[in-house]
Design an enzyme around this catalytic site. Structure first.
Site, PDB file in Angstrom:
ATOM      1  N   SER A 145      33.336  35.340  45.288  1.00 14.16           N
ATOM      2  CA  SER A 145      34.057  34.307  44.541  1.00 14.16           C
ATOM      3  C   SER A 145      32.987  33.342  44.055  1.00 14.16           C
ATOM      4  O   SER A 145      31.843  33.387  44.540  1.00 14.16           O
ATOM      5  CB  SER A 145      35.017  33.570  45.489  1.00 14.16           C
ATOM      6  N   TYR A 158      37.073  29.603  53.464  1.00  9.97           N
ATOM      7  CA  TYR A 158      36.980  30.506  52.306  1.00  9.97           C
ATOM      8  C   TYR A 158      35.527  30.614  51.838  1.00  9.97           C
ATOM      9  O   TYR A 158      34.994  31.702  51.640  1.00  9.97           O
ATOM     10  CB  TYR A 158      37.886  29.969  51.186  1.00  9.97           C
TER      11      TYR A 158
HETATM   12  N1  LIG Z   1      42.392  34.887  41.430  1.00  9.29           N
HETATM   13  C1  LIG Z   1      41.257  34.215  41.423  1.00  9.29           C
HETATM   14  O1  LIG Z   1      41.093  33.311  40.625  1.00  9.29           O
HETATM   15  C2  LIG Z   1      40.134  34.569  42.396  1.00  9.29           C
HETATM   16  C3  LIG Z   1      38.936  33.878  42.284  1.00  9.29           C
HETATM   17  C4  LIG Z   1      37.884  34.193  43.142  1.00  9.29           C
HETATM   18  C5  LIG Z   1      38.030  35.203  44.081  1.00  9.29           C
HETATM   19  N2  LIG Z   1      39.209  35.858  44.189  1.00  9.29           N
HETATM   20  C6  LIG Z   1      39.284  36.894  45.223  1.00  9.29           C
HETATM   21  O2  LIG Z   1      39.840  38.062  44.664  1.00  9.29           O
HETATM   22  C7  LIG Z   1      40.554  38.776  45.668  1.00  9.29           C
HETATM   23  C8  LIG Z   1      41.970  39.020  45.175  1.00  9.29           C
HETATM   24  O3  LIG Z   1      42.537  37.764  44.854  1.00  9.29           O
HETATM   25  P1  LIG Z   1      43.900  37.624  44.006  1.00  9.29           P
HETATM   26  O4  LIG Z   1      43.815  36.376  43.245  1.00  9.29           O
HETATM   27  O5  LIG Z   1      44.184  38.899  43.312  1.00  9.29           O
HETATM   28  O6  LIG Z   1      44.903  37.383  45.222  1.00  9.29           O
HETATM   29  P2  LIG Z   1      46.454  37.728  45.345  1.00  9.29           P
HETATM   30  O7  LIG Z   1      46.954  36.893  46.470  1.00  9.29           O
HETATM   31  O8  LIG Z   1      47.097  37.652  43.994  1.00  9.29           O
HETATM   32  O9  LIG Z   1      46.436  39.275  45.796  1.00  9.29           O
HETATM   33  C9  LIG Z   1      45.841  39.674  47.002  1.00  9.29           C
HETATM   34  C10 LIG Z   1      46.427  41.004  47.438  1.00  9.29           C
HETATM   35  O10 LIG Z   1      45.783  41.337  48.691  1.00  9.29           O
HETATM   36  C11 LIG Z   1      46.766  41.646  49.655  1.00  9.29           C
HETATM   37  N3  LIG Z   1      46.248  41.277  50.977  1.00  9.29           N
HETATM   38  C12 LIG Z   1      45.929  40.047  51.426  1.00  9.29           C
HETATM   39  N4  LIG Z   1      45.510  40.117  52.702  1.00  9.29           N
HETATM   40  C13 LIG Z   1      45.529  41.423  53.063  1.00  9.29           C
HETATM   41  C14 LIG Z   1      45.203  42.127  54.249  1.00  9.29           C
HETATM   42  N5  LIG Z   1      44.801  41.490  55.354  1.00  9.29           N
HETATM   43  N6  LIG Z   1      45.325  43.473  54.269  1.00  9.29           N
HETATM   44  C15 LIG Z   1      45.774  44.142  53.171  1.00  9.29           C
HETATM   45  N7  LIG Z   1      46.112  43.517  52.012  1.00  9.29           N
HETATM   46  C16 LIG Z   1      45.992  42.182  51.961  1.00  9.29           C
HETATM   47  C17 LIG Z   1      48.009  40.837  49.261  1.00  9.29           C
HETATM   48  O11 LIG Z   1      49.194  41.389  49.790  1.00  9.29           O
HETATM   49  C18 LIG Z   1      47.923  40.916  47.729  1.00  9.29           C
HETATM   50  O12 LIG Z   1      48.556  42.069  47.231  1.00  9.29           O
HETATM   51  C19 LIG Z   1      40.485  37.923  46.937  1.00  9.29           C
HETATM   52  O13 LIG Z   1      39.434  38.398  47.756  1.00  9.29           O
HETATM   53  C20 LIG Z   1      40.173  36.535  46.386  1.00  9.29           C
HETATM   54  O14 LIG Z   1      39.512  35.745  47.326  1.00  9.29           O
HETATM   55  C21 LIG Z   1      40.269  35.560  43.374  1.00  9.29           C
END
Ligand SMILES: NC(=O)c1ccc[n+]([C@@H]2O[C@H](COP(=O)([O-])OP(=O)(O)OC[C@H]3O[C@@H](n4cnc5c(N)ncnc54)[C@H](O)[C@@H]3O)[C@@H](O)[C@H]2O)c1
Length: 263
Positions: A145, A158
């Site tokens: 991230s 985080y």
């Molecule tokens: N969306 C953003 O702006 C952003 C920015 C930086 C980093 N990220 C990273 O990207 C990744 C995905 O983020 P997102 O925004 O798509 O999140 P989100 O919450 O939209 O989706 C996450 C998915 O992961 C699943 N999940 C969570 N914990 C789990 C576990 N222990 N075992 C199995 N499945 C699990 C959830 O059910 C969900 O389907 C994460 O690692 C997040 O930290 C996202």
């Protein structure tokens, strides 16, 4: 061009957000998929919507919590039993935890963030790398991230775990590059996933678009990123074309993490 034609790809956190967008892009590019998530209902929906668009795609699903070592071993074994190999791993599942100053951070939440964002990422690598080593081929994309390269107010757990993901990525790249395995991480900024859209609704319930516009002013592009833009980067990093990029933490944030002050 189908960049992942017949390549076996595992995606964790595939039921929504960045995992789902990358699964869709991988399906478009001809991959054979294992989709992993702990939300069984959403995972089945994700599979169904991908198949609506790309009906030829072979998909197996695994309902698994990535913070359970046994569950991770199981989804890896299931994939090898089904397809015989693993070419790419999008190690994406993660949670944000809660927003709080460092000394007030709830310890149970802190440990949960570590279990999912750090241990979950590690378990995946621990069981998938040996499969890739035998093949002498593999592409791994961990999800850090901007919080994996910068501090973020009130998000100690985080930020700590995402910096750990950056570190693990560099080490995996050093230790396994000689086996044809390229390991990189992406560092997304604010990407307009359903989770982020929901946050804007909370900031301004009557006009969430306005809250988004205000937030985007700090970004050089004056907009947020889109999940499909992340999906395209991930597809490249999972493909054979990514043959000499190794151990990199690649920001996908419109350039915002380079800025010091207003843009
Ligand atoms: N969306 C953003 O702006 C952003 C920015 C930086 C980093 N990220 C990273 O990207 C990744 C995905 O983020 P997102 O925004 O798509 O999140 P989100 O919450 O939209 O989706 C996450 C998915 O992961 C699943 N999940 C969570 N914990 C789990 C576990 N222990 N075992 C199995 N499945 C699990 C959830 O059910 C969900 O389907 C994460 O690692 C997040 O930290 C996202």
């Amino acid at each position: 061009m189908e960049r992942l034609k017949d390549r076996v790809i595992i995606i964790t956190g595939a039921a929504m957000g960045l995992g789902y967008a990358s699964a869709l892009e991988a399906a478009k590019n001809g991959a054979l998929l294992t989709l992993v998530d702990y939300n069984a209902e959403l995972l089945e929906k994700a599979k169904a919507t991908i198949l609506e668009q790309y009906p030829q795609t072979k998909i197996i699903t695994a309902v698994a919590d990535v913070s359970s070592e046994a569950a991770v071993k199981q989804y890896v074994d299931d994939t090898v039993n089904e397809y015989g190999r693993i070419d790419g791993f999008y190690n994406n599942a993660g949670i944000e935890g809660r927003q709080a100053p460092l000394v007030e951070y709830d310890l149970d939440v802190f440990k949960k963030v570590v279990d999912i964002n750090l241990m979950g990422v590690y378990y995946g690598l621990k069981y998938i790398i040996p499969v890739m080593q035998k093949q002498e081929y593999g592409r791994i994309v961990n999800v850090a991230s901007v919080g994996g390269i910068r501090g973020v107010m009130n998000q100690t757990a985080y930020v700590a775990t995402k910096h750990a993901v950056s570190g693990i990525t560099k080490n995996a790249a050093l230790e396994y590059g000689r086996y044809g395995i390229q390991t990189n991480a992406i560092a997304p900024g604010a990407i307009l996933t359903p989770m982020v859209a929901e946050a804007f609704k909370q900031v301004n319930p009557t006009d969430p678009k306005q809250a988004e516009t205000v937030y985007a002013q700090a970004n050089p592009t004056k907009r947020l990123g889109l999940p499909e833009e992340v999906g395209k980067l991930v597809t490249f990093l999972l493909s054979e074309d990514c043959s000499y990029v190794n151990g990199q933490i690649i920001a996908i944030d419109g350039g915002q993490s380079n800025s010091y002050g207003n843009v």
